[in-house]
Scaffold this motif. Structure first.
Motif, mmCIF file in Angstrom:
data_model
loop_
_atom_site.group_PDB
_atom_site.id
_atom_site.type_symbol
_atom_site.label_atom_id
_atom_site.label_comp_id
_atom_site.label_asym_id
_atom_site.label_seq_id
_atom_site.Cartn_x
_atom_site.Cartn_y
_atom_site.Cartn_z
ATOM 1 N N ILE B 425 0.958 -1.239 0.013
ATOM 2 C CA ILE B 425 -0.226 0.292 -0.111
ATOM 3 C C ILE B 425 0.852 1.314 -0.110
ATOM 4 C CG2 ILE B 425 -1.605 1.352 1.361
ATOM 5 C CD1 ILE B 425 -2.486 -1.409 2.654
ATOM 6 N N ILE B 426 0.504 2.202 -0.801
ATOM 7 C CA ILE B 426 1.264 3.341 -0.986
ATOM 8 C C ILE B 426 0.603 4.258 -0.188
ATOM 9 C CG2 ILE B 426 2.197 5.174 -2.326
ATOM 10 C CD1 ILE B 426 2.332 3.631 -4.681
ATOM 11 N N PHE B 427 1.207 4.668 0.990
ATOM 12 C CA PHE B 427 0.361 5.866 2.058
ATOM 13 C C PHE B 427 1.178 6.857 2.115
ATOM 14 C CE2 PHE B 427 -1.483 6.281 6.138
ATOM 15 C CZ PHE B 427 -2.707 5.815 6.158
ATOM 16 N N ASP B 428 0.873 7.703 1.156
ATOM 17 C CA ASP B 428 1.841 9.039 1.272
ATOM 18 C C ASP B 428 1.143 9.907 2.381
ATOM 19 O OD1 ASP B 428 2.812 11.451 0.725
ATOM 20 O OD2 ASP B 428 2.837 11.160 -1.236
ATOM 21 N N VAL B 429 2.217 10.326 3.284
ATOM 22 C CA VAL B 429 1.514 11.326 4.330
ATOM 23 C C VAL B 429 0.911 12.476 3.812
ATOM 24 C CG1 VAL B 429 2.546 12.247 6.508
ATOM 25 C CG2 VAL B 429 3.276 10.063 5.749
ATOM 26 N N LEU B 430 1.801 12.970 2.975
ATOM 27 C CA LEU B 430 0.990 14.151 2.122
ATOM 28 C C LEU B 430 -0.354 14.071 1.937
ATOM 29 C CD1 LEU B 430 1.484 17.094 1.116
ATOM 30 C CD2 LEU B 430 2.252 16.357 -0.947
ATOM 31 N N GLN B 431 -0.629 12.997 1.171
ATOM 32 C CA GLN B 431 -1.953 12.821 0.840
ATOM 33 C C GLN B 431 -3.056 12.579 1.872
ATOM 34 O OE1 GLN B 431 -2.764 12.807 -2.576
ATOM 35 N NE2 GLN B 431 -0.706 12.958 -3.168
ATOM 36 N N VAL B 432 -2.241 12.079 3.124
ATOM 37 C CA VAL B 432 -3.293 11.820 4.131
ATOM 38 C C VAL B 432 -3.425 13.317 4.915
ATOM 39 C CG1 VAL B 432 -3.300 10.964 6.465
ATOM 40 C CG2 VAL B 432 -2.205 9.491 4.873
ATOM 41 N N VAL B 433 -2.538 13.999 4.893
ATOM 42 C CA VAL B 433 -2.801 15.511 5.479
ATOM 43 C C VAL B 433 -3.687 16.322 4.654
ATOM 44 C CG1 VAL B 433 -1.414 17.454 6.340
ATOM 45 C CG2 VAL B 433 -0.304 14.990 6.845
ATOM 46 N N LEU B 434 -3.506 16.344 3.388
ATOM 47 C CA LEU B 434 -4.233 16.979 2.434
ATOM 48 C C LEU B 434 -5.691 16.635 2.523
ATOM 49 C CD1 LEU B 434 -2.382 16.863 -0.921
ATOM 50 C CD2 LEU B 434 -3.167 18.938 0.464
ATOM 51 N N ARG B 435 -5.946 15.312 2.705
ATOM 52 C CA ARG B 435 -7.385 14.897 3.001
ATOM 53 C C ARG B 435 -8.039 15.367 4.151
ATOM 54 N NH1 ARG B 435 -10.173 10.502 0.293
ATOM 55 N NH2 ARG B 435 -9.034 10.246 -1.931
ATOM 56 N N ASP B 436 -6.951 15.080 5.220
ATOM 57 C CA ASP B 436 -7.715 15.222 6.413
ATOM 58 C C ASP B 436 -7.624 16.509 7.251
ATOM 59 O OD1 ASP B 436 -8.314 12.715 5.917
ATOM 60 O OD2 ASP B 436 -7.100 11.801 7.446
#
Lengths: 448, 1078
Positions: B425-436
């Protein structure tokens, strides 16, 4: 007027604390790492020297931290960092500023030293040759402070990035034996610290009248032969300008209050100091808050602030903080106490004299400068290294009077550490008899 | 390496001239290490491998594993068999072994409604017809495939099932015959097109079959719904009923590969022991590449010089592998292993080997999805290193990059890369932060500052080549940065508990974890719908998306606010989970929607306030209400478990779950309203909001009816008045004096008024605002009380304190004013503060970092409609220095500087660093009128009335202004400095030029000096604190801080202080030697 035939034996040894043109040039374009570098460079030799004494010559190998292994005990020389979670930081404070930004800081009980709360995450680190390791083993948080240079004998621990200390090697203590041939004479030197005049007559009344009482007492007790008074700063109340993290943050969070140093306080200081010069020599050493740069080592209070003292006889010396001098061959080192306060914050176990004793051990007047004590960005020298250990180390503005004789080496050399409280609070003046090197103090309470 | 590269470069850079340039560059900026290092490197791999596999697994022991990724794949017929679509599940066992489960005998499906008259007898004919149609399509296609008879016969299977279209209620339990078509994904796809054009199903000529059902849903989602597998849930493979695949036959790199029939698979609910999380391996990495001067590194030319890696097991605090692959020699880093590689080729190959060996389940990092991973894969292509792209668990497949557009209401549209690393699983922290999270800036630095209260030293791209070209010490320094950049994402994930929250979200909604990051909100609800529909034999029709915005409907209303500053307690009545409760209470669902009313109103059907008809529960309980009830009940359970749980890690799991359940319940309403979605149903969403509006109105009249003066045995001192209502809450003024009184009546009102609503709709009372500043719709602030004695917090809604498009000064001033107003209740001091700040602003006393506005540079200048400040500035900066200019996607920080009157605003934006170094005056007036005035006026209006803005902008405090002399442009070159008296500013005569002050000011000397000194003291403390802070932040006492983190709150400050203190100490120097002349 008292005879000054002996005053020739006074020598101001504070040359190193004065900033040179070289120091000043481009100073504020520097970063502090240059100062740490200079500190480590000049203490390295003394650490090695001591290591040879302690571990025995040829019994150890001094290597760079990168070459330390998990198998062989070696000596590494570098700088200790005391990581304390509660240590204030601008960034952390800014983050939480929303909650505290406008809070009224003046309500805080001034005067009481606030020590950092202890935290399970607090630990020691060690930096050497650009590597940093965590320290464990035979070293305690109570042994050191951020900025201390030391040699550590040990090896890498099992955990990654941990160094197991077996033994800590401090720099070799430099002592200048007292010239016993110097003639002993009956003479007394007095020390006062923390006049902290605010310029508000009502507030200052007690301090001023008590100080004037001291002046009168001097006249009466002429046979004591008090020939010199050392005034340790701050002579001006430094609550006016904050010098902590919060005050910096306050300027960023708009909650700063414009305040001015009172000229009245300066006039008053000028007056009470010049009034004493009939009877003795006065050395005025600065403290943080006094009208001079607040970066350690502090230059003297500027003469333009004390015009009257300048007009009298040539008996008022404006000197640096720290201030080092010798009288009859006896070396004195005084500080206004910010260095010790700063150390005390980091350890609940220490009293003022403990911290001073540690400074002797570390051979550094203020290791936490510039980390938590504002320091001048020096380039290639660290003036706060103790190059010659004094016979007396006197520190002002502490919570009480304490004296401790610290043995310096296996010979008879000792250094007496003395802490003195603020005059503004305790009305205490310290007396040091040069004939028998005894210490006494006296309270000049005159609040009426 | 060099020769390799030239070949690669040639394919990508066809023109000869450019190729030569790149060669020169390479020689310049990539040093050669052939003399220092060898190709054979020893690497300590002791900690890399996963634990050994229990030999009894699958033979005498069941294999349980947590599902991480699911994919379906096509398996061509071999000999006697026929084509299949199998599912592959990648997971981790409790012992920490990686596993690949091949699930056989699963076939995707779709449905269509059986034509009238279609009976069992027609199945054979229909199947033949469809299969033949598909077969001929295949034969027509490229390749002209030869298909065996078995294959053709088995392309699809059909059967008759009874079910119902999800949409509309047509009377109770009217299941009708549907035809279910199963086969491989490929065959189904072809079947779909054939069916659309009509096929002879019953032997009576082509039949038009109308709408298809569920043919547009991903095979994986259908597979999971069918088997009941949820993302990150546990499955068990019974011993003996599976086929353990031998090492040499494995298609995957997993430790265990096993094949099992879908019928034998055991699926567990995520409860009890199956609520646990396996020892998942998370790898975080960061690459450094070397760029040519002024150019952002491009994968076609610029090599990768370092890759730092950290591997951690979920639930543990520290990574157990820390290493850095470095190009060239590099001094060791204590606590991490440095792997020195002689060239880039070796570096990449060793790294890829490392990935395959440590076999991580989750790959994380910061912006790896759009930068690091694509860069590595592109480099691998350039250098012709096919094995480097083999990072996944599939032996035969390398990873490829695709562009994927994602658009959702929550985050807007953006284009991401889509990279398939099979089984991980690619779990990019930037994407997580952008989302949440909504933040001012999304750089790693600023994000770590926000969440870890830690900064990192940010190295500018420009100095990377210098560090790389230097020696092993400078490369070590670079490795330190790189290691830190790899560690921070792990720390962020820990702090934000993202992995656990996402795991729980996957379990609740049933989709694989990677969907949560790569897909929008809808897939989650769709997955839940599908599961529920399967149980009840409802089929999901394929709805052609209407494309545009479609019809819009009235949103949630507000009761018009009665604006003002309420210095009395205001009670707030909230509807708990309003939209889900409405849907449950009124049985709103696709399956209950009526085309026309039928029967008795309110008994058989209801008419919603928006005019739609729905069947009541008596006729049929809707699916959405059931789903929602389940979600809410599950949330209650999770909250309960959370309360009783002692173990910290499991507590986090439960908290993640209850959050996931809440979010999912609330997004159902949005799902029905999404016109471009898979299952839009505006009738439902319209009805929901109309009910919401009606309920707010009902609450208002009910509260005002019951709580009249003297009600509750005289406890009500005055008639209650609803002063504002919005979406799900109503603010009531009961006229009481204390918070405690307001709480008592509020609590009473919540129970009383709830009685008029259909359960589970319920009013809750949880907070009192006191005081309460009601500025406008959706804009208010107040002190928030949940207990009578002390307030919990200051709550601001819709004010500039939380908005991101202003300079920080606005938020700060507003925040402090509000605190003074609300907490201190001191209007005068709030006003004084506002005035003082405005005064300070005009006198240039405000720190520049508070004035910086930043905007993201999303497209290049000519693509914007109107000229924009940050775009223009970026273009100007590019002219000055192409290297440091902002690039696309960067946030551009700027301040407004003073300029001639008619210069448009967009031309007045300037780079703060440039402003500082050249002492350019700030356009303080712009800040006052365009930034501060309006928001401040808004909060003071309820107190001062309409004059507020005037008082603030034109008052006495605005009279004094300071003008700064610029060092560049204009008249700067012509001004000449002459010594002036530091006291009265009069020009000193030449003879006195050495002195600090004039004769006249002599008596005031101490005063003048101490004033100057006060200023210096402040600067000194600032200088010392700021620079030690940086030294501490860089975590080194012995090295220079090279930090270019522009969004660090002290970045500009520490540079500004240098100028200021230099100037100030020079002034002090003019007073001469401090000691008396003796």
């Amino acid at each position: 007027m008292v005879g000054k035939e002996n005053s020739g034996s006074y020598r101001n040894l504070s040359e190193q604390f004065l900033l040179t043109q070289k120091d000043k040039k481009g100073a504020f374009n520097r970063q502090y790492f240059e100062l740490y570098d200079a500190r480590l460079k000049s203490l390295k030799g003394r650490i090695l020297e001591n290591a040879e004494n302690v571990l025995g010559k040829g019994n150890f190998e001094c290597v760079s931290l990168t070459d330390v292994t998990k198998t062989k005990d070696v000596l590494v020389i570098g700088m200790i960092l005391k990581k304390i979670a509660a240590k204030p930081s601008i960034l952390k404070t800014l983050l939480s500023e929303d909650k505290v930004a406008y809070e009224d800081y003046e309500d805080e009980e001034a005067g009481d030293l606030k020590r950092y709360t202890e935290n399970a995450e607090d630990h020691l680190e060690f930096e050497c040759d650009n590597q940093t390791v965590k320290l464990e083993g035979n070293i305690s948080m109570n042994d050191c402070a951020t900025g201390c240079c030391a040699g550590l004998f040990g090896k890498l621990g099992d955990e990654d990035g941990v160094f197991e200390v077996i033994r800590v090697i401090w720099p070799k203590i430099r002592v200048e034996p007292i010239d016993l041939k110097m003639k002993m004479r009956k003479s007394v030197i007095a020390f006062v610290s923390g006049l902290e005049l605010s310029g508000d007559l009502e507030e200052d009344n007690g301090t001023i009248s008590s100080f004037e009482y001291f002046g009168e007492w001097l006249k009466e007790e002429e046979e004591m032969n008090v020939e010199r008074l050392v005034v340790l700063g701050p002579s001006i109340d430094n609550n006016v300008v904050g010098c902590d993290v919060e005050s910096v943050v306050r300027t960023l969070t708009l909650s700063r209050q414009d305040k001015q140093m009172s000229t009245k306080a300066l006039t008053m200081l000028d007056k009470i100091i010049s009034s004493l010069t009939d009877q003795l020599d006065v050395d005025v050493s600065a403290g943080v808050g006094d009208p001079c740069s607040s970066l350690w080592p502090q230059p003297p209070i500027h003469r333009v602030c004390l015009p009257r003292s300048g007009m009298t006889k040539k008996q008022v010396n404006l000197v640096t903080n720290p201030y080092e001098f010798s009288l009859d061959g006896i070396r004195f080192l005084t500080t206004s106490g910010e260095n010790i306060d700063d150390l005390l914050k980091t350890c609940w176990k220490w009293k003022s004299v403990d911290a001073m004793e540690n400074c002797l051990k570390w051979q550094h007047i203020a290791p936490t400068c510039p980390d938590t004590l504002d320091g001048f960005p020096m380039a290639d020298r660290d003036p706060l290294i103790i190059s010659t250990t004094p016979r007396f180390m006197i520190c002002g503005n502490q919570s009480n009077c304490e004296v401790r004789n610290v043995a310096l080496d296996d010979r008879e050399n000792i250094c007496t550490c003395i802490s003195i409280p603020k005059f503004s609070k305790s009305r205490t003046i310290l007396f040091l008899n040069l004939e028998d090197l005894t210490v006494s103090w006296r309270v000049f309470q005159n609040d009426f | 390496m060099a020769s390799n590269k030239r070949i690669g470069g040639a394919t990508f850079q066809p023109t000869v001239k450019r190729k030569r340039e790149s060669d020169e560059f390479e020689k310049q900026y990539v040093p050669n290490f052939e003399n220092d290092l060898s190709e054979n490197i020893k690497i300590d791999k002791s900690k890399w491998a996963r634990p050994a596999v229990d030999k009894q697994l699958g033979i005498s022991k069941n294999i349980a594993c947590q599902v991480l990724e699911v994919e379906t794949y096509y398996e061509a017929a071999n000999g006697s068999g026929y084509d299949r679509t199998n599912a592959k599940i990648y997971g981790v066992t409790r012992a920490g072994n990686s596993i690949c489960v091949i699930v056989t005998d699963y076939f995707p499906h779709f449905y269509f409604q059986a034509p009238s008259g279609f009976g069992v007898e027609h199945i054979g004919q229909a199947q033949n017809a469809i299969c033949n149609a598909i077969a001929s399509q295949i034969k027509r296609g490229p390749g002209n495939a030869q298909l065996s008879g078995t294959v053709v016969d088995n392309l699809v299977h059909i059967e008759i099932v009874h079910g119902e279209n999800l949409y509309y209620f047509r009377g109770a339990d009217t299941k009708v015959p549907f035809i279910k078509v199963t086969g491989t994904t490929n065959a189904l796809h072809k079947a779909r097109t054939e069916l659309k054009s009509g096929i002879n199903l019953m032997g009576k000529g082509p039949v038009n079959i109308g709408n298809l059902y569920e043919s547009n849903i991903d095979a994986e989602v259908k597979f999971m719904a069918k088997t009941g597998i949820v993302g990150c849930g546990w499955i068990e493979i019974p011993a003996g009923k599976c086929d353990m695949i031998k090492e040499k036959d494995k298609a995957s790199r997993c430790q265990i590969e096993v094949s099992v029939s879908v019928r034998d698979l055991i699926v567990h609910e995520s409860d009890g022991e199956w609520a646990d999380i396996a020892p998942i391996r998370t790898l975080s990495f960061d690459i450094e590449c070397i760029g040519r001067r002024g150019v952002f590194p491009e994968a076609t030319m610029d090599p990768i010089i370092q890759i730092a890696n950290m591997i951690k097991i979920e639930g543990e605090t520290e990574p157990f592998v820390r290493n850095c692959f470095v190009l060239g020699t590099c001094a060791p880093v204590v606590g991490s292993s440095i792997i020195e590689c002689v060239n880039e080729k070796l570096l990449l190959e060793k790294w890829a080997e490392f990935i395959r060996e440590v076999d991580p389940d989750i790959i994380t990092g910061y912006n790896i999805l759009n930068f690091d991973l694509p860069y590595i894969l592109d480099r691998a292509k350039v250098l012709k290193l096919p094995m480097v792209s083999h990072l996944g668990r599939q032996k035969d497949k390398g990873s490829v990059i695709r562009d994927a557009a994602i658009s959702s209401k929550q985050m807007g549209s953006r284009v991401n890369k889509n990279i398939d690393i099979h089984g991980r699983i690619i779990f990019d922290v930037l994407q997580v932060v952008l989302r949440d999270y909504k933040l001012r800036s999304y750089t790693l630095n600023s994000v770590s500052y926000q969440f870890l209260s830690e900064q990192k030293e940010d190295v500018e791209h420009n100095i990377i080549p210098d560090l790389q070209r230097g020696n092993e010490q400078t490369r070590r320094r670079l490795a330190m940065y790189c290691l830190k950049d790899a560690l921070l994402p792990l720390r962020l994930l820990d702090k934000l508990m993202s992995i656990i929250n996402y795991i729980e979200m996957a379990r609740v909604t049933g989709v694989p974890m990677n969907y949560l990051l790569t897909r929008g909100q809808q897939i989650k609800i769709l997955s839940m719908m599908l599961r529920r529909c399967k149980a009840n034999n409802f089929f999901l029709p394929v709805i052609e998306s209407s494309g545009g915005d479609g019809e819009s409907y009235e949103g949630a209303t507000v009761i018009d606010p009665i604006r003002g500053f309420y210095n009395e307690p205001i009670a707030t009545l909230d509807f708990a989970s309003l939209y889900p409760s409405i849907m449950i209470a009124h049985n709103l669902c696709y399956t209950t929607l009526l085309k026309s009313p039928n029967g008795v109103e309110n008994e058989d059907y209801i008419r919603t306030p928006s005019g739609q008809y729905f069947a009541t529960q008596n006729r049929r309980k809707g699916l959405l209400p059931i789903i929602l009830e389940d979600l809410l009940a599950a949330r209650k359970r999770a909250k309960n478990d959370l309360k009783n749980e002692k173990d910290e890690f499991r507590k986090m799991v439960f908290n993640g779950r209850q959050l996931a359940l809440k979010i999912s319940a609330n997004s159902v309403y949005g799902f029905t309203g999404a016109t471009v979605g898979k299952l839009p149903c505006l009738e439902i969403s319209q009805s929901v909001t109309s009910f919401g509006r009606k309920m707010i109105d009902m609450t208002k009249s009910e509260v005002e009816r019951i709580y009249k003066k003297g009600a509750m045995n005289g406890k009500c001192p005055a008639d209650a008045k609803v002063i504002y209502g919005d979406t799900d809450s109503v603010m009531v003024k009961f006229g009481v004096e204390t918070v405690a009184q307001a709480m008592e009546i509020g609590l009473h009102a919540a129970t009383e008024v709830s009685k008029i609503f259909t359960p589970p709709i319920k009013l809750e009372f949880e907070k009192v605002y006191f005081p309460y500043l009601l500025i406008n719709k959706k804009r208010y602030a107040g002190l928030y009380f949940t207990k009578p004695d002390i307030h919990d917090k200051m709550d601001c809604k819709g004010l500039e304190t939380v908005r991101r498009d202003n300079c920080p000064l606005v938020a700060k001033v507003l925040g402090i004013c509000l605190e003074k107003l609300l907490i201190d209740r001191d209007e005068q001091s709030a006003l004084d503060f506002a005035k003082k700040t405005i005064g300070d602003l005009l006198c240039n006393k405000i720190d520049i970092s508070l004035l910086i506005i930043s905007k993201e540079l999303t497209k290049s200048g000519d693509k914007y409609q109107a000229k924009q400040a940050h775009v223009e500035l970026a273009a100007r900066m590019k002219k000055r220095d192409p290297g440091s200019a902002p690039r696309l996607g960067d946030r551009v920080p700027y301040v407004f500087v003073a300029a001639a009157k008619n210069v448009p605003a967009y031309e007045r934006a300037e780079d703060p660093a440039f402003v500082l170094s050249n002492n350019i005056p700030i356009d303080t007036k712009h800040y006052l009128t365009n930034q501060l005035a309006k928001p401040l006026a808004r909060i003071f209006e309820p107190i001062l009335g309409d004059r507020a803005e005037k008082i603030l902008v034109e008052g006495e405090h605005t009279r004094v202004r300071t003008v700064v002399q610029s060092k560049v442009g204009g008249l700067a070159a012509f001004t000449k400095k002459s010594a002036t008296c530091l006291g009265c500013k009069s020009v000193l005569p030449k003879s006195d030029a050495e002195n600090a002050i004039c004769q006249h000011c002599q008596p005031k000397l101490p005063e003048i000096f101490s004033q100057r000194l006060n200023n210096l003291h402040e600067l000194e403390t600032k200088f010392a604190r700021l620079w030690t802070e940086c030294q501490n932040c860089a975590k080194t006492m012995q090295e220079k801080v090279n930090c270019s983190a522009r969004d660090c709150p002290i970045y500009y400050m520490r540079d500004k202080i240098r100028n200021d203190i230099e100037e100030s100490s020079q002034v002090i120097e003019r007073f001469g030697d401090p000691t008396f002349f003796n």
